[in-house]
Write a protein that holds these residues in place. Structure first.
Motif, PDB file in Angstrom:
ATOM      1  N   MET A  37      47.463  37.567  47.712  1.00  0.00           N
ATOM      2  CA  MET A  37      47.043  37.403  46.320  1.00  0.00           C
ATOM      3  C   MET A  37      46.525  35.990  46.098  1.00  0.00           C
ATOM      4  O   MET A  37      47.117  35.014  46.579  1.00  0.00           O
ATOM      5  CB  MET A  37      48.228  37.670  45.391  1.00  0.00           C
ATOM      6  N   SER A  38      45.420  35.858  45.390  1.00  0.00           N
ATOM      7  CA  SER A  38      44.847  34.539  45.147  1.00  0.00           C
ATOM      8  C   SER A  38      45.731  33.747  44.194  1.00  0.00           C
ATOM      9  O   SER A  38      46.570  34.290  43.484  1.00  0.00           O
ATOM     10  CB  SER A  38      43.451  34.661  44.562  1.00  0.00           C
ATOM     11  N   ASP A  39      45.549  32.454  44.211  1.00  0.00           N
ATOM     12  CA  ASP A  39      46.313  31.572  43.322  1.00  0.00           C
ATOM     13  C   ASP A  39      45.344  30.695  42.542  1.00  0.00           C
ATOM     14  O   ASP A  39      45.501  29.489  42.454  1.00  0.00           O
ATOM     15  CB  ASP A  39      47.284  30.717  44.139  1.00  0.00           C
ATOM     16  N   LEU A  40      44.304  31.346  41.974  1.00  0.00           N
ATOM     17  CA  LEU A  40      43.274  30.639  41.227  1.00  0.00           C
ATOM     18  C   LEU A  40      43.553  30.735  39.729  1.00  0.00           C
ATOM     19  O   LEU A  40      43.864  31.805  39.208  1.00  0.00           O
ATOM     20  CB  LEU A  40      41.890  31.224  41.510  1.00  0.00           C
ATOM     21  N   PHE A  41      43.414  29.617  39.051  1.00  0.00           N
ATOM     22  CA  PHE A  41      43.575  29.559  37.604  1.00  0.00           C
ATOM     23  C   PHE A  41      42.473  28.684  37.027  1.00  0.00           C
ATOM     24  O   PHE A  41      42.005  27.748  37.674  1.00  0.00           O
ATOM     25  CB  PHE A  41      44.938  28.968  37.219  1.00  0.00           C
ATOM     26  N   ILE A  42      42.095  28.989  35.798  1.00  0.00           N
ATOM     27  CA  ILE A  42      41.162  28.151  35.048  1.00  0.00           C
ATOM     28  C   ILE A  42      41.951  27.387  33.996  1.00  0.00           C
ATOM     29  O   ILE A  42      42.850  27.940  33.351  1.00  0.00           O
ATOM     30  CB  ILE A  42      40.062  29.007  34.395  1.00  0.00           C
TER      31      ILE A  42
ATOM     32  N   VAL B 140      38.305  23.406  34.504  1.00  0.00           N
ATOM     33  CA  VAL B 140      38.370  23.376  35.963  1.00  0.00           C
ATOM     34  C   VAL B 140      38.759  24.759  36.473  1.00  0.00           C
ATOM     35  O   VAL B 140      39.458  25.516  35.795  1.00  0.00           O
ATOM     36  CB  VAL B 140      39.392  22.342  36.497  1.00  0.00           C
ATOM     37  N   LEU B 141      38.295  25.055  37.656  1.00  0.00           N
ATOM     38  CA  LEU B 141      38.781  26.182  38.430  1.00  0.00           C
ATOM     39  C   LEU B 141      39.650  25.576  39.518  1.00  0.00           C
ATOM     40  O   LEU B 141      39.168  24.815  40.360  1.00  0.00           O
ATOM     41  CB  LEU B 141      37.621  26.961  39.035  1.00  0.00           C
ATOM     42  N   ALA B 142      40.944  25.876  39.477  1.00  0.00           N
ATOM     43  CA  ALA B 142      41.904  25.229  40.371  1.00  0.00           C
ATOM     44  C   ALA B 142      42.556  26.248  41.294  1.00  0.00           C
ATOM     45  O   ALA B 142      42.882  27.366  40.889  1.00  0.00           O
ATOM     46  CB  ALA B 142      42.968  24.502  39.564  1.00  0.00           C
ATOM     47  N   ASP B 143      42.758  25.821  42.524  1.00  0.00           N
ATOM     48  CA  ASP B 143      43.427  26.635  43.542  1.00  0.00           C
ATOM     49  C   ASP B 143      44.787  25.994  43.815  1.00  0.00           C
ATOM     50  O   ASP B 143      44.874  24.841  44.239  1.00  0.00           O
ATOM     51  CB  ASP B 143      42.576  26.651  44.811  1.00  0.00           C
ATOM     52  N   PHE B 144      45.865  26.756  43.567  1.00  0.00           N
ATOM     53  CA  PHE B 144      47.215  26.242  43.748  1.00  0.00           C
ATOM     54  C   PHE B 144      47.893  26.817  44.987  1.00  0.00           C
ATOM     55  O   PHE B 144      49.110  26.698  45.142  1.00  0.00           O
ATOM     56  CB  PHE B 144      48.069  26.560  42.510  1.00  0.00           C
ATOM     57  N   SER B 145      47.110  27.420  45.884  1.00  0.00           N
ATOM     58  CA  SER B 145      47.704  28.038  47.067  1.00  0.00           C
ATOM     59  C   SER B 145      48.308  27.008  48.010  1.00  0.00           C
ATOM     60  O   SER B 145      49.224  27.318  48.777  1.00  0.00           O
ATOM     61  CB  SER B 145      46.669  28.890  47.809  1.00  0.00           C
ATOM     62  N   SER B 146      47.801  25.777  47.952  1.00  0.00           N
ATOM     63  CA  SER B 146      48.349  24.699  48.773  1.00  0.00           C
ATOM     64  C   SER B 146      48.175  23.393  48.009  1.00  0.00           C
ATOM     65  O   SER B 146      47.164  22.710  48.118  1.00  0.00           O
ATOM     66  CB  SER B 146      47.631  24.624  50.119  1.00  0.00           C
ATOM     67  N   GLY B 147      49.160  23.076  47.176  1.00  0.00           N
ATOM     68  CA  GLY B 147      49.035  21.905  46.325  1.00  0.00           C
ATOM     69  C   GLY B 147      48.137  22.189  45.142  1.00  0.00           C
ATOM     70  O   GLY B 147      48.137  23.289  44.586  1.00  0.00           O
TER      71      GLY B 147
ATOM     72  N   VAL C 248      40.801  35.353  39.718  1.00  0.00           N
ATOM     73  CA  VAL C 248      41.395  34.393  38.773  1.00  0.00           C
ATOM     74  C   VAL C 248      42.563  35.045  38.059  1.00  0.00           C
ATOM     75  O   VAL C 248      42.413  36.078  37.403  1.00  0.00           O
ATOM     76  CB  VAL C 248      40.337  33.884  37.765  1.00  0.00           C
ATOM     77  N   GLN C 249      43.734  34.430  38.162  1.00  0.00           N
ATOM     78  CA  GLN C 249      44.943  35.002  37.579  1.00  0.00           C
ATOM     79  C   GLN C 249      44.965  34.880  36.057  1.00  0.00           C
ATOM     80  O   GLN C 249      45.383  35.799  35.357  1.00  0.00           O
ATOM     81  CB  GLN C 249      46.178  34.308  38.159  1.00  0.00           C
ATOM     82  N   ALA C 250      44.519  33.758  35.539  1.00  0.00           N
ATOM     83  CA  ALA C 250      44.538  33.555  34.084  1.00  0.00           C
ATOM     84  C   ALA C 250      43.803  32.283  33.726  1.00  0.00           C
ATOM     85  O   ALA C 250      43.557  31.410  34.567  1.00  0.00           O
ATOM     86  CB  ALA C 250      45.980  33.481  33.553  1.00  0.00           C
TER      87      ALA C 250
END
Length: 368
Positions: free
Chosen positions: A1-6, A20-27, A89-91
């Motif tokens: 599952m992706s870990d993308l949030f805006i 921003v479009l942020a990826d929290f999968s690693s930091g 994008v999760q949310a």
């Protein structure tokens, strides 16, 4: 599952929306940043809604609708990032626009108002929206602000080191990250709001680029002393403020006691007010400070940054870009991070920052 949030943020400068479009999968990794200025009519209405006026409920709701359309435009720009599918994008974490901030006042609880219509934003984007981050903290006896210190700790802290994170938007706020992991945060006072308004009035430009206009002026010591005598500066944390206090009427009331002042000198004095207030708080609440990370629009004001460095000679004053996150992305990334926390049902303990009674889940969820 992706870990993308805006994350979408429109702050007290009221100049537009940063996303921003942020990826929290690693930091924390920002994949894309987008910005949209407010139309002049919307900015004027948002500014007007900071004070009492006729038909506020009607006007506030329509302004919230208009604001969400700008938020949706920024979201669409972020979703145009190559290789990104909107379904990943999760949310969206949508801050909204603060127009009143009166925590703990009137009835002991008070309120904070961020104009937003998250249901409309969900309709416009087809994405889940997390919004209304501050009201639960106020309901729990907190100030409702600042909320970013928890994010600052996650991104900027270094074990064994006292680090300061100074966000200079319309209002300035300081986060103190202590060596043993404790966090403190509070609003210092004015940031860019008064400087920007004065620059617009006298130069026709929305801000003093790089602080060059102020740098050519002379600080007016009597005016500076009068403004620094504001009781808010002497209050102990936790504390928060906004345009409810540090607004044009407040500034003009001080200015009216002086005659024949040169506009450029007034700009130099307003810049010094922000620098002095922030530096005084860093000296008082961050003993042993060696690193001050500055974000928000104020980090782009070279004159202001030099004044902060001069007032804090023992610390290295640097833009957040040097710590891996450009200054106009930090707050938007913070609300993407807060949206992730909310969606996961994770509580945040902000007692040392806002004074809330304990850990709470912040935000309300509007499904896609």
């Amino acid at each position: 599952m992706s870990d993308l949030f805006i994350g979408l943020m429109s702050g007290t400068s009221m100049d537009g929306v940063d996303g921003v479009l942020a990826d929290f999968s690693s930091g924390v990794r920002v994949l894309h940043h987008a910005n949209a200025p407010f139309p002049d009519s919307l900015r004027a209405e948002l500014m007007a809604l900071n004070a009492s006026g006729p038909d506020e409920l009607h006007r506030g709701w329509l302004a919230g609708n208009a604001l969400m359309r700008v938020y949706a435009d920024v979201t669409r720009a972020l979703l145009a990032t190559p290789g990104v599918d909107a379904k990943q994008v999760q949310a969206i974490g949508a801050h909204g626009q603060t127009v009143r901030h009166r925590p703990q006042q009137y009835d002991g609880t008070g309120y904070t108002i961020q104009l937003a219509q998250p249901a409309l934003l969900a309709e416009l984007t087809g994405l889940a929206v997390v919004a209304d981050f501050r009201s639960r903290d106020v309901a729990a006896g907190g100030q409702g602000a600042p909320l970013a210190p928890a994010f600052h700790q996650a991104v900027f802290s270094r074990p064994g080191e006292t680090t300061g994170v100074l966000n200079i938007g319309g209002i300035s706020n300081l986060t103190v990250l202590r060596p043993a992991g404790q966090v403190q945060g509070f609003d210092c006072g004015p940031g860019n709001a008064l400087m920007d308004a004065w620059a617009l009035q006298h130069t026709g430009k929305p801000y003093d680029e790089d602080g060059r206009w102020a740098a050519g002026g002379t600080v007016l010591p009597d005016l500076l002393a009068a403004m620094l005598a504001e009781p808010y500066f002497a209050l102990p944390p936790p504390k928060s403020t906004g345009r409810d206090l540090f607004n044009q009427p407040w500034f003009l009331a001080h200015l009216s006691k002086f005659a024949a002042l040169q506009p450029r000198d007034v700009q130099a004095t307003l810049t010094e007010l922000t620098a002095r207030a922030c530096a005084a708080d860093a000296l008082a609440h961050a003993p042993g400070l060696r690193r001050l990370i500055v974000c928000g629009g104020g980090a782009l004001n070279g004159h202001l940054m030099r004044r902060l460095q001069a007032l804090l000679p023992a610390a290295q004053v640097a833009s957040s870009a040097e710590a891996g996150l450009p200054p106009l992305q930090v707050e938007a990334a913070a609300f993407a991070w807060l949206a992730r926390k909310c969606l996961r049902g994770e509580k945040l303990d902000l007692q040392s920052t806002t004074g809330a009674r304990g850990a709470r889940v912040l935000g309300g969820i509007y499904p896609a």
